[in-house]
Scaffold this motif. Structure first.
Motif, PDB file in Angstrom:
ATOM      1  N   ALA A   7      57.676  91.735 138.734  1.00 45.51           N
ATOM      2  CA  ALA A   7      57.325  92.151 137.373  1.00 45.51           C
ATOM      3  C   ALA A   7      58.558  92.733 136.696  1.00 45.51           C
ATOM      4  O   ALA A   7      59.549  93.058 137.356  1.00 45.51           O
ATOM      5  CB  ALA A   7      56.216  93.206 137.403  1.00 45.51           C
ATOM      6  N   ASP A   8      58.472  92.866 135.386  1.00 49.45           N
ATOM      7  CA  ASP A   8      59.516  93.566 134.635  1.00 49.45           C
ATOM      8  C   ASP A   8      60.934  93.074 134.945  1.00 49.45           C
ATOM      9  O   ASP A   8      61.818  93.849 135.287  1.00 49.45           O
ATOM     10  CB  ASP A   8      59.397  95.084 134.872  1.00 49.45           C
ATOM     11  N   CYS A   9      61.111  91.770 134.834  1.00 44.73           N
ATOM     12  CA  CYS A   9      62.432  91.184 135.075  1.00 44.73           C
ATOM     13  C   CYS A   9      63.360  91.467 133.885  1.00 44.73           C
ATOM     14  O   CYS A   9      64.561  91.587 134.033  1.00 44.73           O
ATOM     15  CB  CYS A   9      62.315  89.682 135.294  1.00 44.73           C
ATOM     16  N   HIS A  10      62.771  91.589 132.700  1.00 45.42           N
ATOM     17  CA  HIS A  10      63.534  91.934 131.489  1.00 45.42           C
ATOM     18  C   HIS A  10      64.799  91.109 131.341  1.00 45.42           C
ATOM     19  O   HIS A  10      65.867  91.644 131.034  1.00 45.42           O
ATOM     20  CB  HIS A  10      63.862  93.428 131.460  1.00 45.42           C
ATOM     21  N   ILE A  11      64.679  89.802 131.554  1.00 39.20           N
ATOM     22  CA  ILE A  11      65.844  88.932 131.417  1.00 39.20           C
ATOM     23  C   ILE A  11      66.351  89.016 129.982  1.00 39.20           C
ATOM     24  O   ILE A  11      65.578  88.892 129.035  1.00 39.20           O
ATOM     25  CB  ILE A  11      65.471  87.473 131.782  1.00 39.20           C
ATOM     26  N   GLY A  46      54.300  90.399 133.863  1.00 35.74           N
ATOM     27  CA  GLY A  46      54.716  90.877 132.547  1.00 35.74           C
ATOM     28  C   GLY A  46      56.165  91.258 132.406  1.00 35.74           C
ATOM     29  O   GLY A  46      56.836  91.580 133.380  1.00 35.74           O
ATOM     30  N   ASP A  47      56.655  91.178 131.160  1.00 35.62           N
ATOM     31  CA  ASP A  47      58.047  91.462 130.828  1.00 35.62           C
ATOM     32  C   ASP A  47      59.024  90.585 131.607  1.00 35.62           C
ATOM     33  O   ASP A  47      60.028  91.070 132.127  1.00 35.62           O
ATOM     34  CB  ASP A  47      58.376  92.953 131.032  1.00 35.62           C
ATOM     35  N   LEU A  48      58.716  89.292 131.673  1.00 31.47           N
ATOM     36  CA  LEU A  48      59.679  88.354 132.264  1.00 31.47           C
ATOM     37  C   LEU A  48      60.959  88.396 131.447  1.00 31.47           C
ATOM     38  O   LEU A  48      62.051  88.522 131.991  1.00 31.47           O
ATOM     39  CB  LEU A  48      59.092  86.939 132.283  1.00 31.47           C
ATOM     40  N   SER A  82      54.309  93.953 127.601  1.00 34.17           N
ATOM     41  CA  SER A  82      54.483  94.578 126.293  1.00 34.17           C
ATOM     42  C   SER A  82      55.731  94.061 125.574  1.00 34.17           C
ATOM     43  O   SER A  82      55.811  94.074 124.360  1.00 34.17           O
ATOM     44  CB  SER A  82      54.544  96.092 126.447  1.00 34.17           C
ATOM     45  N   HIS A  83      56.715  93.570 126.340  1.00 31.65           N
ATOM     46  CA  HIS A  83      57.952  93.083 125.725  1.00 31.65           C
ATOM     47  C   HIS A  83      57.884  91.609 125.347  1.00 31.65           C
ATOM     48  O   HIS A  83      58.786  91.088 124.713  1.00 31.65           O
ATOM     49  CB  HIS A  83      59.142  93.281 126.674  1.00 31.65           C
ATOM     50  N   ASP A  84      56.857  90.912 125.821  1.00 29.85           N
ATOM     51  CA  ASP A  84      56.810  89.469 125.637  1.00 29.85           C
ATOM     52  C   ASP A  84      56.182  89.043 124.315  1.00 29.85           C
ATOM     53  O   ASP A  84      56.087  87.857 124.032  1.00 29.85           O
ATOM     54  CB  ASP A  84      56.023  88.816 126.789  1.00 29.85           C
ATOM     55  N   PHE A 153      47.929  92.561 135.948  1.00 26.79           N
ATOM     56  CA  PHE A 153      47.814  93.468 134.793  1.00 26.79           C
ATOM     57  C   PHE A 153      49.169  94.074 134.463  1.00 26.79           C
ATOM     58  O   PHE A 153      50.101  94.037 135.274  1.00 26.79           O
ATOM     59  CB  PHE A 153      46.768  94.557 135.072  1.00 26.79           C
ATOM     60  N   HIS A 154      49.260  94.623 133.263  1.00 26.78           N
ATOM     61  CA  HIS A 154      50.532  95.183 132.797  1.00 26.78           C
ATOM     62  C   HIS A 154      50.253  96.505 132.089  1.00 26.78           C
ATOM     63  O   HIS A 154      50.379  96.630 130.879  1.00 26.78           O
ATOM     64  CB  HIS A 154      51.214  94.176 131.852  1.00 26.78           C
ATOM     65  N   SER A 155      49.834  97.482 132.854  1.00 31.74           N
ATOM     66  CA  SER A 155      49.431  98.775 132.291  1.00 31.74           C
ATOM     67  C   SER A 155      49.612  99.858 133.341  1.00 31.74           C
ATOM     68  O   SER A 155      49.584  99.581 134.536  1.00 31.74           O
ATOM     69  CB  SER A 155      47.942  98.761 131.911  1.00 31.74           C
ATOM     70  N   GLY A 186      52.316  95.551 136.703  1.00 35.17           N
ATOM     71  CA  GLY A 186      53.613  95.567 136.051  1.00 35.17           C
ATOM     72  C   GLY A 186      53.604  96.659 135.011  1.00 35.17           C
ATOM     73  O   GLY A 186      52.608  97.370 134.867  1.00 35.17           O
ATOM     74  N   HIS A 187      54.713  96.823 134.295  1.00 35.06           N
ATOM     75  CA  HIS A 187      54.862  97.788 133.209  1.00 35.06           C
ATOM     76  C   HIS A 187      55.449  99.113 133.686  1.00 35.06           C
ATOM     77  O   HIS A 187      56.334  99.674 133.054  1.00 35.06           O
ATOM     78  CB  HIS A 187      53.528  98.033 132.487  1.00 35.06           C
ATOM     79  N   VAL A 188      54.948  99.612 134.813  1.00 30.86           N
ATOM     80  CA  VAL A 188      55.478 100.851 135.357  1.00 30.86           C
ATOM     81  C   VAL A 188      56.711 100.487 136.181  1.00 30.86           C
ATOM     82  O   VAL A 188      56.610  99.734 137.134  1.00 30.86           O
ATOM     83  CB  VAL A 188      54.427 101.532 136.254  1.00 30.86           C
ATOM     84  N   HIS A 189      57.855 100.990 135.789  1.00 35.27           N
ATOM     85  CA  HIS A 189      59.084 100.605 136.499  1.00 35.27           C
ATOM     86  C   HIS A 189      59.307 101.488 137.721  1.00 35.27           C
ATOM     87  O   HIS A 189      60.312 102.170 137.851  1.00 35.27           O
ATOM     88  CB  HIS A 189      60.292 100.670 135.547  1.00 35.27           C
ATOM     89  N   GLN A 190      58.341 101.495 138.588  1.00 36.87           N
ATOM     90  CA  GLN A 190      58.434 102.261 139.831  1.00 36.87           C
ATOM     91  C   GLN A 190      57.786 101.436 140.930  1.00 36.87           C
ATOM     92  O   GLN A 190      56.941 100.590 140.642  1.00 36.87           O
ATOM     93  CB  GLN A 190      57.677 103.598 139.701  1.00 36.87           C
TER      94      GLN A 190
HETATM   95 MN   LIG Z   1      58.771  96.562 131.520  1.00 40.56          MN
END
Ligand SMILES: [Mn+2]
Length: 397
Positions: A7-11, A46-48, A82-84, A153-155, A186-190
Motif C-alpha cells: 500500500a501507499d507506494c506514492h509513485i 491505495g495510493d499507488l 486518498s491520493h488517487d 480498505f484505505h482508512s 492502507g493509508h496509515v503509513h505504519q
Molecule cells: Mn498514503
C-alpha cells in the motif's frame, strides 16, 4: 495460496529527483520480489500513485512493472486511495483497468474472484469521505459469503492504536463487514498487524518507501507483506523490507547554543563517517542563544556530506528560532492590526540609517503593500518586475 499485500507506494512523490527515483525503484523491486517468490496475486490498498494524474515517467515506470506481473500470470488488485482521486473524482486506475493491466476494485459492488480467494473493498477519499460508502455496504451478504475473503480498505481504524495520528479521521471497526479472513489496509503509513475478534487478521504494511521527512526519520525504509495460507495451516505473514539505501538522522536540540556551537557540533557529528548511498536528515529545534538561524552553515555541511557520498540531504528547521528574531505573540485582531503589531514589536531589530522608528515602520507597511501586488491581466512578467522594482525603489529612496 500465496499473495502479496502492499500500500501507499506514492509513485511520483518527492520533488528531489533522487528520492523520487528511489521511491519508484522500491515499488519496482517489490513487484520483482513478488514475481520471484511466485505469489498468485498482489493487493495494493491505495495510493499507488502520489497524484491522481501522475507524470508520464511515473506512469511508465509503474505500468512497465505491472505488465511484467501480468505476463507472469499475477493479477494485481488495486484500490484507490486518498491520493488517487482528482478533485473531480477521476483516477488513472480506471485507465489501467481498461487496459487489462490491473483490476481496479474501487467501484466493485461484489467480489472479484481470484482462484480460491474472493476480494472486495472500499476505497479511501480525502477527508475520510468514504464513511458514507461503508454505510451503504450490504454487510450481511458479504459476511455470509463463503470462501477465503479479503477486504481491502484505505482508512485508519479508531480501535487500533496508531502513534501520532490523533488528528486524522478514523472509522470504527464496527463499520466494517465481519468474518473476513484478511483485511488489507492502507493509508496509515505504519506497519501494523492485528487480530480483532469477530473480524480477522488486519494488516497495514506501511509505505513501500518513506514518503515524508518524518517517515524517513522513523521508518528508514519501506516494505510490504507476503501472506501464505494453506488448508492445513493458519495464515502466515511475512514482512519484506525494501532496503533501498541508508538513512542517517540528526536530531539536535539547539536551545541555549550559539550558532557557532551548532555549526561545530554538526561538523563533529558528520566527521569520520562515510555517507555512501545514504540520505541524511537534519532536524534542528530550540532557541539559539546568539546568532541567527541563517548563521547555521548548511551550505558547507551539504558540501561536506556530498563529498562523503550522501545521496540527498534534507533539513527541517521549522522549530528552530533565535533570540534575535524571536517569534512575537500577538493578540487576535484584524490582519492589519496583527501586522502592525508585529512590525512595531520587531522593527527595533532592524536599523536603517537616517530613518527613525516611526519612518521605518511606515516604510515597512508601504513596502509590504507594494510587494503583495499581483501581476495585472495581460502584463508581461518583465514589465511587472520593472513596475514593482520602481515602486519599491521610490519608497527606499
Ligand atoms: Mn498514503
Amino acid at each position: 495460496m500465496k499473495f502479496a499485500h502492499m500500500a501507499d507506494c506514492h509513485i511520483g512523490s518527492w520533488s528531489d529527483p533522487k528520492l523520487r527515483e528511489l521511491s519508484t525503484k522500491a515499488f519496482q523491486r517489490a513487484i520483482d520480489i513478488c514475481i520471484d517468490k511466485k505469489v498468485e496475486f498482489i493487493l495494493i490498498s491505495g495510493d499507488l500513485f502520489h497524484t491522481a494524474l501522475p507524470a508520464i515517467e511515473s506512469l511508465k515506470a509503474a505500468v512497465e512493472k505491472l505488465k511484467q506481473a501480468k505476463d507472469n500470470n499475477i493479477n494485481v488488485y488495486v484500490l484507490a486511495g486518498s491520493h488517487d482521486y482528482s478533485p473531480s473524482g477521476k483516477t488513472i486506475l480506471e485507465v489501467l483497468d481498461k487496459a487489462g493491466i490491473i483490476t481496479d476494485i474501487t467501484n466493485k459492488k461484489t467480489f472479484a474472484v481470484q482462484g480460491r480467494a474472493k476480494i472486495t473493498g472500499i476505497h479511501g477519499r480525502r477527508g475520510s469521505l468514504e464513511k458514507q460508502e461503508y454505510d451503504k455496504l450490504n454487510k450481511q451478504e458479504l459476511e455470509n459469503a463463503s470462501g477465503f475473503k479479503i477486504f481491502m480498505f484505505h482508512s485508519a481504524i479508531s480501535e487500533i492504536q496508531m502513534s501520532g495520528l490523533d488528528m486524522i479521521e478514523k472509522l470504527s471497526i464496527k463499520q466494517f463487514p465481519k468474518n473476513f479472513d484478511y483485511y488489507a489496509g492502507g493509508h496509515v503509513h505504519q506497519i501494523i498487524e492485528k487480530n480483532i475478534p469477530d473480524y480477522g487478521k488486519i494488516i497495514y504494511p506501511g509505505p513501500t518507501f518513506p514518503d515524508t521527512f518524518k517517515e524517513l526519520e522513523e521508518l528508514k525504509q519501506g516494505g510490504f507483506y507476503i501472506i501464505e495460507k494453506n488448508p492445513e495451516t493458519n495464515l502466515q505473514t511475512e514482512y519484506i523490507p525494501l532496503n533501498m539505501c541508508s538513512v542517517f538522522s540528526i536530531n539536535m536540540d539547539c536551545n541555549q547554543k550559539t550558532s557557532e556551537e551548532v555549526n561545530a557540533q554538526l561538523k563533529e557529528l558528520v566527521s569520520q563517517k562515510e555517507f555512501i548511498h545514504t540520505i541524511v536528515t537534519i532536524r534542528l529545534f530550540g532557541e539559539l542563544k546568539t546568532g541567527k538561524t541563517s548563521d547555521i552553515n548548511f551550505r558547507s555541511l551539504r558540501k561536506n556530506l556530498e563529498t562523503k557520498g550522501a545521496i540527498s540531504i534534507l533539513r527541517n528547521t521549522s522549530k528552530l528560532s533565535s533570540k534575535e528574531f524571536k517569534a512575537v505573540k500577538v493578540a487576535q485582531g484584524s490582519v492589519d492590526e496583527v501586522e502592525n503589531m508585529i512590525i512595531k514589536e520587531n522593527s527595533d531589530q532592524i536599523n536603517v540609517e537616517d530613518w527613525d522608528q516611526q519612518t521605518q515602520q511606515q516604510k515597512i507597511v508601504e513596502l509590504m503593500q507594494i510587494l503583495s501586488q499581483q501581476r495585472a491581466d495581460g502584463e508581461r512578467v518583465v514589465d511587472f518586475e520593472k513596475r514593482i522594482t520602481k515602486q519599491a525603489m521610490q519608497i527606499l529612496k
